[in-house]
Design an enzyme around this catalytic site. Structure first.
Site, PDB file in Angstrom:
ATOM      1  N   GLY A  88       0.626  -1.558  -0.153  1.00 51.59           N
ATOM      2  CA  GLY A  88      -0.294   0.059  -0.166  1.00 51.59           C
ATOM      3  C   GLY A  88       0.257   1.390   0.195  1.00 51.59           C
ATOM      4  O   GLY A  88      -0.110   2.258   0.355  1.00 51.59           O
TER       5      GLY A  88
ATOM      6  N   ASN B 262       1.415   3.037  -2.805  1.00 51.48           N
ATOM      7  CA  ASN B 262       1.098   3.773  -3.214  1.00 51.48           C
ATOM      8  C   ASN B 262      -0.066   4.880  -3.007  1.00 51.48           C
ATOM      9  O   ASN B 262      -0.642   6.419  -2.947  1.00 51.48           O
ATOM     10  CB  ASN B 262       0.759   3.394  -4.807  1.00 51.48           C
ATOM     11  CG  ASN B 262       1.899   3.375  -5.075  1.00 51.48           C
ATOM     12  OD1 ASN B 262       2.371   4.162  -6.120  1.00 51.48           O
ATOM     13  ND2 ASN B 262       2.738   2.169  -5.992  1.00 51.48           N
TER      14      ASN B 262
ATOM     15  N   ILE C 198     -10.475  -6.394 -13.105  1.00 43.32           N
ATOM     16  CA  ILE C 198     -11.519  -5.497 -12.369  1.00 43.32           C
ATOM     17  C   ILE C 198     -13.240  -6.034 -13.358  1.00 43.32           C
ATOM     18  O   ILE C 198     -12.982  -6.210 -14.359  1.00 43.32           O
ATOM     19  CB  ILE C 198     -11.759  -3.959 -12.812  1.00 43.32           C
ATOM     20  CG1 ILE C 198     -10.596  -3.271 -11.881  1.00 43.32           C
ATOM     21  CG2 ILE C 198     -13.206  -3.262 -12.539  1.00 43.32           C
ATOM     22  CD1 ILE C 198     -10.851  -3.744 -10.791  1.00 43.32           C
TER      23      ILE C 198
ATOM     24  N   ASN D  23      -5.482   2.916 -13.444  1.00 40.18           N
ATOM     25  CA  ASN D  23      -4.735   2.306 -12.878  1.00 40.18           C
ATOM     26  C   ASN D  23      -2.925   2.221 -13.238  1.00 40.18           C
ATOM     27  O   ASN D  23      -2.911   3.422 -14.057  1.00 40.18           O
ATOM     28  CB  ASN D  23      -4.800   0.193 -13.489  1.00 40.18           C
ATOM     29  CG  ASN D  23      -3.836  -0.658 -13.106  1.00 40.18           C
ATOM     30  OD1 ASN D  23      -3.018  -0.728 -12.133  1.00 40.18           O
ATOM     31  ND2 ASN D  23      -3.411  -1.400 -13.880  1.00 40.18           N
TER      32      ASN D  23
ATOM     33  N   HIS E 124       1.191   1.172 -13.787  1.00 43.91           N
ATOM     34  CA  HIS E 124       1.945  -0.887 -13.460  1.00 43.91           C
ATOM     35  C   HIS E 124       3.066  -0.843 -14.056  1.00 43.91           C
ATOM     36  O   HIS E 124       3.176   0.723 -14.439  1.00 43.91           O
ATOM     37  CB  HIS E 124       1.251  -1.472 -15.626  1.00 43.91           C
ATOM     38  CG  HIS E 124       1.724  -2.810 -15.732  1.00 43.91           C
ATOM     39  ND1 HIS E 124       1.047  -3.316 -14.906  1.00 43.91           N
ATOM     40  CD2 HIS E 124       2.165  -3.472 -15.997  1.00 43.91           C
ATOM     41  CE1 HIS E 124       2.326  -4.910 -15.294  1.00 43.91           C
ATOM     42  NE2 HIS E 124       2.569  -4.116 -16.300  1.00 43.91           N
TER      43      HIS E 124
END
Ligand code: GRF
Length: 199
Positions: free
Chosen positions: A16, A18, A92, A106, A108
């Site tokens: 977590g 980010n 999702i 998102n 990546h």
């Protein structure tokens, strides 16, 4: 006149870091509020971060997420308008993508379309980049569509890959980029979508 903040849900499965940067970035923001953490992994670090920051969490389970209502009722109860995936490892479901059309992004840890798709997450990405002797890697921030790691790109930032790199050293370099750019990009995207006429 803007009356209410845009409430975002942060979906995360892991440590977590980010999510924490996003929460900190928006802590005094007058337009945007991280209002919910959605996690699929009991014991994940992001749950502790959420508790410390007094942000409500939902621990989700696979069956209901993929073959049920995808937790849309809870997201509606929390008045969520935007979803940020920050190290969320499940795909999702289409139901959720339709409900939040154009409002899911998102991050990546590679330069998509390379090193994306199912199974390409965390250390696996960096191992693959190093094994292929790439000279550079980076981050991709993108909108989410029905396919894994596929939607329109918002921002890519490159960094070098050195011959001496291990997955851990490369991961650290990538994390630094993520922490620097992701909160700012999330803010810009939401501002453009929801507040443009008010700027
Ligand atoms: C990040 O590298 C992100 O790009 C990827 O998963 C990692 C999550 O790290 N999708 P953290 O949990 O935010 O520390």
């Amino acid at each position: 006149m803007i009356k209410e903040k845009i409430r975002i849900a942060i979906f995360a499965s892991g440590a977590g870091s980010n999510a924490l940067k996003l929460i900190e970035h928006f802590s005094n923001n007058k337009n945007i509020e991280p209002a919910l953490i959605v996690c699929n992994k009991p014991g994940a670090g992001v749950l502790t971060i959420a508790a410390n920051k007094y942000i409500p969490t939902i621990l989700i389970e696979r069956e209901r997420f993929f073959r049920g209502d995808a937790y849309i009722p809870e997201l509606q109860q929390h008045n969520i308008q935007f979803i940020v995936l920050a190290g969320f490892l499940w795909k999702i479901p289409d139901l959720l993508i339709k409900e939040f059309a154009g409002n899911i992004i998102n991050i990546h840890p590679a330069l998509l379309p390379k090193y994306g798709g199912k199974g390409m997450y965390g250390a696996f990405v960096h191992e693959a980049v190093i094994a292929a002797k790439e000279k550079e890697s980076g981050i991709t921030i993108h909108f989410v569509d029905e396919l894994y790691d596929h939607g329109d790109h918002i921002l890519q930032v490159n960094c070098p890959v050195y011959e001496t790199d291990t997955p851990a050293t490369l991961a650290q370099r990538i994390h630094e980029l993520e922490h620097k750019y992701f909160p700012v990009v999330v803010e810009q995207v939401i501002t453009k979508k929801f507040f443009k006429e008010h700027l």
